[in-house]
Design a protein around this motif. Structure first.
Motif, PDB file in Angstrom:
ATOM      1  N   GLU A 610     -44.800 -11.222 -17.600  1.00 17.14           N
ATOM      2  CA  GLU A 610     -43.968 -11.167 -16.411  1.00 17.14           C
ATOM      3  C   GLU A 610     -44.169 -12.383 -15.496  1.00 17.14           C
ATOM      4  OE1 GLU A 610     -45.304  -7.141 -17.830  1.00 17.14           O
ATOM      5  OE2 GLU A 610     -46.336  -8.975 -17.195  1.00 17.14           O
ATOM      6  N   GLY A 611     -45.268 -13.080 -15.643  1.00 16.39           N
ATOM      7  CA  GLY A 611     -45.584 -14.204 -14.776  1.00 16.39           C
ATOM      8  C   GLY A 611     -47.081 -14.447 -14.802  1.00 16.39           C
ATOM      9  N   PRO A 612     -47.574 -15.333 -13.956  1.00 18.19           N
ATOM     10  CA  PRO A 612     -48.992 -15.711 -14.018  1.00 18.19           C
ATOM     11  C   PRO A 612     -49.959 -14.627 -13.539  1.00 18.19           C
ATOM     12  CG  PRO A 612     -47.902 -16.806 -12.194  1.00 18.19           C
ATOM     13  CD  PRO A 612     -46.830 -16.133 -12.970  1.00 18.19           C
ATOM     14  N   GLY A 613     -49.476 -13.530 -12.992  1.00 13.82           N
ATOM     15  CA  GLY A 613     -50.367 -12.444 -12.597  1.00 13.82           C
ATOM     16  C   GLY A 613     -50.834 -12.585 -11.150  1.00 13.82           C
ATOM     17  N   PRO A 614     -51.704 -11.659 -10.712  1.00  5.29           N
ATOM     18  CA  PRO A 614     -52.388 -10.627 -11.520  1.00  5.29           C
ATOM     19  C   PRO A 614     -51.417  -9.573 -12.057  1.00  5.29           C
ATOM     20  CG  PRO A 614     -52.763 -10.243  -9.195  1.00  5.29           C
ATOM     21  CD  PRO A 614     -52.043 -11.556  -9.280  1.00  5.29           C
ATOM     22  N   HIS A 615     -51.813  -8.956 -13.175  1.00  5.75           N
ATOM     23  CA  HIS A 615     -50.967  -7.995 -13.849  1.00  5.75           C
ATOM     24  C   HIS A 615     -51.550  -6.585 -13.721  1.00  5.75           C
ATOM     25  CE1 HIS A 615     -48.894 -11.395 -15.621  1.00  5.75           C
ATOM     26  NE2 HIS A 615     -50.037 -11.860 -16.086  1.00  5.75           N
ATOM     27  N   ILE A 616     -50.667  -5.614 -13.820  1.00  5.83           N
ATOM     28  CA  ILE A 616     -51.120  -4.224 -13.728  1.00  5.83           C
ATOM     29  C   ILE A 616     -52.125  -3.917 -14.826  1.00  5.83           C
ATOM     30  CG2 ILE A 616     -50.382  -1.819 -13.910  1.00  5.83           C
ATOM     31  CD1 ILE A 616     -47.702  -2.672 -12.710  1.00  5.83           C
ATOM     32  N   HIS A 617     -51.856  -4.406 -16.047  1.00 11.55           N
ATOM     33  CA  HIS A 617     -52.745  -4.054 -17.150  1.00 11.55           C
ATOM     34  C   HIS A 617     -54.149  -4.612 -16.973  1.00 11.55           C
ATOM     35  CE1 HIS A 617     -51.478  -8.056 -18.800  1.00 11.55           C
ATOM     36  NE2 HIS A 617     -52.756  -8.071 -19.199  1.00 11.55           N
ATOM     37  N   ASP A 618     -54.304  -5.685 -16.176  1.00 13.02           N
ATOM     38  CA  ASP A 618     -55.640  -6.222 -15.945  1.00 13.02           C
ATOM     39  C   ASP A 618     -56.532  -5.194 -15.264  1.00 13.02           C
ATOM     40  OD1 ASP A 618     -55.039  -8.734 -17.023  1.00 13.02           O
ATOM     41  OD2 ASP A 618     -54.253  -9.468 -15.114  1.00 13.02           O
ATOM     42  N   ARG A 619     -55.944  -4.383 -14.392  1.00 15.11           N
ATOM     43  CA  ARG A 619     -56.730  -3.364 -13.693  1.00 15.11           C
ATOM     44  C   ARG A 619     -57.146  -2.235 -14.620  1.00 15.11           C
ATOM     45  NH1 ARG A 619     -52.485  -3.952  -9.747  1.00 15.11           N
ATOM     46  NH2 ARG A 619     -51.730  -1.849 -10.199  1.00 15.11           N
ATOM     47  N   HIS A 620     -56.441  -2.083 -15.775  1.00 16.38           N
ATOM     48  CA  HIS A 620     -56.721  -0.986 -16.700  1.00 16.38           C
ATOM     49  C   HIS A 620     -57.466  -1.438 -17.951  1.00 16.38           C
ATOM     50  CE1 HIS A 620     -54.185   1.450 -14.206  1.00 16.38           C
ATOM     51  NE2 HIS A 620     -53.104   0.735 -14.454  1.00 16.38           N
ATOM     52  N   SER A 621     -57.881  -2.697 -18.009  1.00 12.62           N
ATOM     53  CA  SER A 621     -58.482  -3.242 -19.224  1.00 12.62           C
ATOM     54  C   SER A 621     -59.993  -3.354 -19.091  1.00 12.62           C
ATOM     55  CB  SER A 621     -57.894  -4.628 -19.529  1.00 12.62           C
ATOM     56  OG  SER A 621     -56.511  -4.550 -19.788  1.00 12.62           O
TER      57      SER A 621
END
Length: 696
Positions: A610-621
């Motif tokens: 979606e773009g350079p982030g931060p991304h939602i999935h980073d919080r769940h990884s």
């Protein structure tokens, strides 16, 4: 329903060895004859070629009056029995001609001793007698088995049609001369998107052996089919591609005339569409299937129903195939909306409404569709797992696999909704083992949602002997569940640990099946959130009750459960050991490289595209929290896993090595998402137990 499970074996008891766990003989794929008198099923056992499972075909009287009889030897992979419409012969697939390439075979039961072959079922040992003399089996079977196909692409699935002359077959294309040249010369560059073979619908003429391809489906990948019980058209489910990544979200439903091979398209259907099934009411034919509840990527399965005749002409013109794009999509009605249970299987019968199995918390229930309100009503329910439902043509008799707390899965049969008799007995030696007591748990989440799960106490111990070292085993999916079934397997086994002195907690957090669509949909974009506190609430309860020693806690799991184990040790230091089997460490990478990409993206919340982030999935990884991990972690992964690629394990391994965290990475060559080779399964069982012994 199945007989009550026997009580846990008192002392003295035999020790449970890794070999006893791995060297299984498991009943699979029951198929009841259309007349309801016989049940055919497969038995899978370890120890075959290359240490991988092999299979044999068995037949038993549905009333349990005679012992099961083995129809094929166990030197090849003989599986997936299905009956001819007249109940006089059994079809099955076998790779006896070429290992790994299944062909269609048939055994005519009228060749067995006695009228209708029934007397020939009597007088032989049951499934415990897998060592019956091979010459008897060969006299009965090998001379009688007919090879029906020699298709070089192999047979993926099949359906004997009601005319008795035709079998609908799902098979890849045979290799062309150019394919063989390229293979011989290693000219094997793969064009992605065209690198996987398409499975096509073909019609086998039993008289001539000719296979005719249904061309009207184009290059769509066929995954399932069912013929209308009056001998009419076939319902066919297909994907746009063999790639799971795109296939599960591009399912379409078709109606195919087996005579003319004309195709009518009914349009797109839901995500993960499966199990097409016909049923009739007041002269109108309906077509149902299972799929994720409409409008959702993540959620519970639903039974969706349509009336094909509303948009498809009642007669299919033999000389023409309707172009797929010209027929409008039809409306599919959700027959399970609002139900607090989850459908798992659909079964059609000749003249009646559908039968279905539903996951119901820790139990499984048998339902029948009530045609007037178009709602399912429950016929019976049992603790544990029911699967592989198959019904006679009139819908009065059924057979299925059933497993309870201390009994492995076996074939049972009887009247629909009534008591069922066990026909197979694949693991009698396990009755000499002293198992850990298995308890059903019910507790509230932190936000008040009612949850369930299981507790297995150390073998020979009671709650009064606690507290115990506790291993929490998280299930996969997350759309899966722990039912009150026998928990013994080769990778993540509760009873294996219980016999070694550990208590085992099997939680069912939100996101799983068995509690309806809304409960399952709570995991979307929120993995590691409330499902994590659902698990810790159960652990806290067991600590408070004196069952679990707070200083000797561990957590493990496979697949999504492996993700949760890695997630847990990045959130807290309360666990003294953890095991991550085929788990996810980075949800963005998983969405981009795992074979269930769209599903994984919906679970993790984003892809990273979606773009350079931060991304939602980073919080769940878990990888985002690798610097916090202090718990010793054992990482186990198959080298050729395409579901959760090996890169997920390597990614976390390198991070933990960078931060100096105690861990071990073990990779199993040739294995995919589940480990199949005997030596690898033995290694996993011993390695996991040794890991906990070391740290707990």
């Amino acid at each position: 329903m199945p007989h009550p499970a026997p009580q846990v074996t008192p002392e003295p008891a035999d020790p449970l060895t890794a070999e006893l766990v791995v060297d299984t003989a498991a009943a699979v794929a029951p198929a009841i004859s259309p007349d309801g008198r016989l049940v055919a099923y497969g038995v899978i056992a370890k120890g075959g070629r290359d240490g991988r499972p092999h299979g044999s075909i068995w037949v038993a009287a549905a009333d349990g009056g005679t012992s099961p009889r083995r129809l094929t030897d166990d030197t090849a992979r003989d599986l997936d029995p299905k009956w001819a419409p007249d109940s006089a012969s059994v079809f099955f697939t076998s790779d006896r001609a070429e290992q790994g390439t299944a062909q269609l075979q048939r055994i005519r039961l009228d060749g067995l001793d006695g009228p209708d072959g029934l007397d020939g079922l009597a007088g032989l040992d049951g499934l415990a007698g897998l060592d019956d003399s091979e010459d008897i089996t060969e006299d009965i079977t090998e001379a009688k088995a007919e090879t029906l196909t020699s298709w070089r692409g192999g047979i993926a699935d099949y359906w004997p049609l009601f005319d008795g002359r035709t079998v609908a077959v799902l098979a890849e294309d045979e290799p062309s001369a150019e394919d063989e040249r390229r293979a011989a010369e290693r000219d094997d560059a793969m064009v992605w998107g065209r690198h996987l073979p398409v499975t096509r619908l073909r019609l086998l003429d039993l008289a001539t052996g000719a296979l005719r391809t249904v061309d009207g489906l184009g290059d769509r990948h066929v995954i399932a089919l069912a013929q209308r019980p009056d001998g009419g058209p076939l319902a066919v489910l297909s994907w746009s591609t063999p790639e799971i990544d795109a296939g599960v979200v591009t399912s379409e439903l078709h109606v195919v005339d087996p005579g003319s091979a004309a195709v009518h398209d009914l349009g797109p259907v839901g995500i993960e569409a499966q199990s097409p099934a016909w049923w009739q009411h007041k002269g109108v034919w309906h077509l149902a299937h299972l799929a994720v509840s409409p409008g959702h990527v993540i959620g519970g399965l639903a039974v969706l129903d349509t009336v094909p005749s509303a948009t498809v002409p009642p007669a299919i013109v033999p000389s023409a195939t309707v172009p797929l794009a010209t027929v409008p999509a039809v409306e599919h009605r959700d027959l399970t909306v609002g139900m607090g249970v989850c459908p798992t299987e659909l079964v059609q019968v000749a003249d009646g409404p559908l039968l279905a199995l539903f996951a119901d918390g820790l139990d499984t229930a048998l339902y029948r569709l009530d045609p007037e309100p178009l709602r399912f009503h429950r016929l019976s329910s049992v603790p544990g797992i029911l699967a592989g439902l198959t019904a006679s043509r009139d819908g009065g008799t059924c057979a299925l696999l059933a497993s309870t707390a201390y009994e492995p899965g076996n074939v049972h049969a009887g009247r629909v909704g009534g008591p069922l008799s066990r026909l197979s007995d694949t693991r009698p030696e396990l009755r000499a083992i002293r198992w850990g007591l298995q308890e059903r748990l019910s507790y509230e989440a932190s936000d008040g949602i009612l949850l369930d799960g299981l507790l297995i106490l150390p073998a020979g111990r009671t709650r009064d002997d606690g507290p115990f070292p506790l291993v929490t085993m998280v299930h996969g999916g997350p759309y899966f569940r722990y039912a009150d079934e026998f928990n013994l397997n080769a990778m993540d086994s509760g009873q294996w640990l219980a016999t070694a002195g550990y208590a085992v907690f099997l939680p069912n957090p939100r996101g799983g099946s068995g509690h309806g669509h809304e409960f399952a949909a709570l995991a979307a974009g929120a993995v590691g959130g409330d499902e994590w506190t659902d698990i810790t609430s159960g652990i806290d309860l067991l600590v408070a009750q004196g069952v679990a020693d707070p200083e000797r806690l561990a957590i493990s799991g496979w697949s999504h459960g492996g993700f949760m184990a890695a997630w847990a040790i990045g959130r807290t230091d309360r666990f003294k050991a953890a095991v991550m089997g085929a788990g996810i460490s980075d949800w963005g990478m998983q969405a981009g490289t795992g074979e269930w990409g769209p599903i994984d993206a919906a679970l993790g919340g984003s892809t990273g595209w979606e773009g350079p982030g931060p991304h939602i999935h980073d919080r769940h990884s878990p990888i985002s929290y690798a610097s916090r991990i202090r718990t010793p972690l054992l990482i186990l992964h198959g080298e050729q896993d395409t579901n959760v690629p090996l890169s997920q394990a390597i990614h976390l391994h390198r991070a933990l090595r960078h931060f100096g965290a105690e861990h071990e990475l073990v990779v199993y060559p040739r294995e995919g998402h589940w480990l199949l080779e005997r030596t690898h399964q033995l290694d996993v069982l011993r390695r996991i137990r040794a890991w906990y012994d070391r740290w707990l």
